[in-house]
Scaffold this active site. Structure first.
Site, PDB file in Angstrom:
ATOM      1  N   HIS A 150      52.954  35.806  43.120  1.00 24.02           N
ATOM      2  CA  HIS A 150      53.467  35.495  42.369  1.00 24.02           C
ATOM      3  C   HIS A 150      55.053  36.147  42.683  1.00 24.02           C
ATOM      4  O   HIS A 150      55.748  35.868  41.029  1.00 24.02           O
ATOM      5  CB  HIS A 150      52.697  35.383  41.183  1.00 24.02           C
ATOM      6  CG  HIS A 150      51.121  34.726  40.717  1.00 24.02           C
ATOM      7  ND1 HIS A 150      51.774  33.426  40.596  1.00 24.02           N
ATOM      8  CD2 HIS A 150      50.614  35.650  40.581  1.00 24.02           C
ATOM      9  CE1 HIS A 150      50.140  33.369  40.389  1.00 24.02           C
ATOM     10  NE2 HIS A 150      49.167  34.104  40.407  1.00 24.02           N
ATOM     11  N   ASP A 185      44.934  29.752  47.181  1.00 21.05           N
ATOM     12  CA  ASP A 185      45.005  30.387  45.760  1.00 21.05           C
ATOM     13  C   ASP A 185      44.721  29.555  44.761  1.00 21.05           C
ATOM     14  O   ASP A 185      45.810  28.143  45.100  1.00 21.05           O
ATOM     15  CB  ASP A 185      45.242  32.010  45.559  1.00 21.05           C
ATOM     16  CG  ASP A 185      45.421  32.037  44.349  1.00 21.05           C
ATOM     17  OD1 ASP A 185      44.845  33.459  44.484  1.00 21.05           O
ATOM     18  OD2 ASP A 185      45.721  32.734  42.867  1.00 21.05           O
ATOM     19  N   HIS A 187      45.804  29.569  41.970  1.00 19.21           N
ATOM     20  CA  HIS A 187      47.180  29.140  41.122  1.00 19.21           C
ATOM     21  C   HIS A 187      48.370  28.930  41.783  1.00 19.21           C
ATOM     22  O   HIS A 187      48.277  29.184  43.177  1.00 19.21           O
ATOM     23  CB  HIS A 187      47.670  31.094  40.200  1.00 19.21           C
ATOM     24  CG  HIS A 187      46.543  31.166  39.500  1.00 19.21           C
ATOM     25  ND1 HIS A 187      45.386  32.267  39.908  1.00 19.21           N
ATOM     26  CD2 HIS A 187      46.445  30.535  38.276  1.00 19.21           C
ATOM     27  CE1 HIS A 187      44.624  31.893  39.117  1.00 19.21           C
ATOM     28  NE2 HIS A 187      45.448  32.213  38.155  1.00 19.21           N
ATOM     29  N   ASP A 267      40.091  31.970  44.051  1.00 21.18           N
ATOM     30  CA  ASP A 267      39.905  32.302  42.755  1.00 21.18           C
ATOM     31  C   ASP A 267      39.190  30.518  42.320  1.00 21.18           C
ATOM     32  O   ASP A 267      39.511  30.129  40.819  1.00 21.18           O
ATOM     33  CB  ASP A 267      41.003  32.509  41.750  1.00 21.18           C
ATOM     34  CG  ASP A 267      42.055  32.453  42.390  1.00 21.18           C
ATOM     35  OD1 ASP A 267      42.118  31.956  43.391  1.00 21.18           O
ATOM     36  OD2 ASP A 267      42.803  33.408  41.708  1.00 21.18           O
TER      37      ASP A 267
HETATM   38  C1  SP5 Z   1      46.986  36.920  42.598  1.00 22.69           C
HETATM   39  C2  SP5 Z   1      46.238  35.691  41.475  1.00 22.69           C
HETATM   40  O1  SP5 Z   1      45.598  35.306  41.565  1.00 22.69           O
HETATM   41  N1  SP5 Z   1      46.590  35.805  40.343  1.00 22.69           N
HETATM   42  C3  SP5 Z   1      46.294  34.855  38.783  1.00 22.69           C
HETATM   43  C4  SP5 Z   1      46.800  35.981  37.797  1.00 22.69           C
HETATM   44  C5  SP5 Z   1      47.016  34.489  36.330  1.00 22.69           C
HETATM   45  N2  SP5 Z   1      46.588  35.478  35.307  1.00 22.69           N
HETATM   46  C6  SP5 Z   1      46.257  35.226  34.882  1.00 22.69           C
HETATM   47  C7  SP5 Z   1      45.653  35.832  33.504  1.00 22.69           C
HETATM   48  C8  SP5 Z   1      45.314  34.870  32.149  1.00 22.69           C
HETATM   49  C9  SP5 Z   1      44.338  35.787  31.055  1.00 22.69           C
HETATM   50  N3  SP5 Z   1      43.583  35.974  31.675  1.00 22.69           N
HETATM   51  C10 SP5 Z   1      42.223  36.667  30.529  1.00 22.69           C
HETATM   52  C11 SP5 Z   1      42.191  38.102  31.066  1.00 22.69           C
HETATM   53  C12 SP5 Z   1      42.192  38.761  30.081  1.00 22.69           C
HETATM   54  N4  SP5 Z   1      41.905  40.740  30.319  1.00 22.69           N
HETATM   55 ZN    ZN Z   2      45.424  33.245  41.310  1.00 22.91          ZN
END
Ligand code: SP5
Ligand code: ZN
Length: 326
Positions: A150, A185, A187, A267
């Site tokens: 990212h 991944d 995302h 993921d």
């Molecule tokens: C590398 C990667 O997979 N990054 C992904 C980042 C996306 N994270 C989004 C998080 C959204 C909120 N999650 C709630 C967790 C509360 N601690």
């Molecule tokens: Zn991810």
């Protein structure tokens, strides 16, 4: 166990800001050192990482971002923000949004992170720089954390600080004319896309959950961002092995490169708490086979994967798939 080297650097444990800020609340972090332990337990013996030169790093990131990250914790800590050292971590409060046309980084410590960070989840603690720099390894499977895909040329976010896959691709370019990055991944790899957007010597393909459905990185990853050297294959939430593998095969067939970097997040796994894709262990093994069948020199770089029980086993499935096709 797999035959390929599992490249690891102990410093990757040191990044632990202790929280992430999501919708205004300090919540427990998702990208935690226990992820490295889960991967190490599943993958067995490791070989030490050799750091890339700063020169390669500076091919993919602005000098100003790298310099900021290197000293962010020390400066912030010296400024004593906030008073309670137990709550101290580098967190932005004001952002250099495109709409305000900011032209320079501010001098005030409390304002600086918002010039370089694009979200509130990606906090900096005392070991963040050492860990992010330690993750920039090459050869075979790189057990990197924090992850990287990212991070753009000049801005960090998404639990990532330095774009490890982009560094690997840039380093491979010294040995191969055309390099590709295949990002599986869950995302969209918005940082990698942005870094190589204007380059026709590095192709980037990403298979991910459709950002239009409410998933990070929200602003990017749409199918219409595809060009001659960039391919986005967004998938509906709930997509399982069949749809995901069809996209991975399509991306693999499009790459047309002499060397490959895989941004290997797991993921997309069905039990992962951070994505709605539903890929199984056999899906990851089959995707590994698709990658291995390309027959290219390949560096696999760890990205996301947040279910600590399946993180290691799913990576092992993918790597085993790669070797079974070799
Ligand atoms: C590398 C990667 O997979 N990054 C992904 C980042 C996306 N994270 C989004 C998080 C959204 C909120 N999650 C709630 C967790 C509360 N601690
Ligand atoms: Zn991810």
């Amino acid at each position: 166990m797999v035959a390929m080297p599992i490249v690891w650097d102990e410093r990757c444990r040191l990044h632990e800001p202790g929280a992430e800020v999501f919708v205004g609340l300090a919540t427990p972090g998702t990208e935690v050192p226990a992820r490295a332990d889960a991967l190490l337990a599943a993958l067995g013996d490791t070989v030490p990482a050799k750091p890339h030169d700063d020169e390669v790093l500076l091919q993919v990131h602005d000098r100003e971002l790298v310099a900021y990250l290197e000293s962010a914790w020390e400066s912030w800590n010296a400024a004593g923000i906030p008073d309670d050292p137990g709550q101290r971590r580098v967190v932005p409060y004001v952002f250099a949004h495109e709409g305000i046309r900011a032209r320079r980084a501010p001098a005030a410590q409390w304002a600086r992170p918002g010039y370089f960070a694009y979200d509130t989840m990606t906090l900096i603690g005392p070991g963040t720089w050492e860990a992010a720099r330690g993750a920039g390894a090459s050869h075979a499977y790189a057990l990197c954390r924090p992850p990287g895909h990212h991070v753009c040329r000049a801005a960090y976010g998404g639990s990532c600080y330095l774009n490890n896959a982009a560094v690997a691709a840039e380093a491979l370019r010294r040995h191969a004319g055309r390099v590709a990055v295949l990002d599986v991944d869950a995302h969209h790899g918005n940082g990698t896309q942005e870094i190589f957007w204007d380059r026709d010597d590095v192709r980037v393909a990403s298979v991910h959950v459709d950002p239009a459905e409410g998933w990070f990185p929200h602003f990017l990853g749409f199918a219409d961002e595809s060009t001659d050297s960039n391919l986005n294959l967004p998938l509906r939430p709930g997509t399982g092995d069949e749809g995901w593998l069809a996209a991975v095969r399509e991306a693999a067939g499009w790459l047309d490169a002499e060397a490959l970097v895989v941004s290997l997040g797991v993921d997309a796994g069905e039990s992962d708490p951070e994505s709605p894709l539903r890929v199984t262990a056999s899906g990851f093994r089959e995707a590994g086979r698709v990658v291995g069948a390309l027959g290219l020199p390949t560096v696999l770089v760890q990205e996301g994967g947040y279910d600590l029980d399946t993180l290691g086993p799913l990576v092992l499935e993918f790597l085993s798939g790669v070797e079974s096709a070799g």
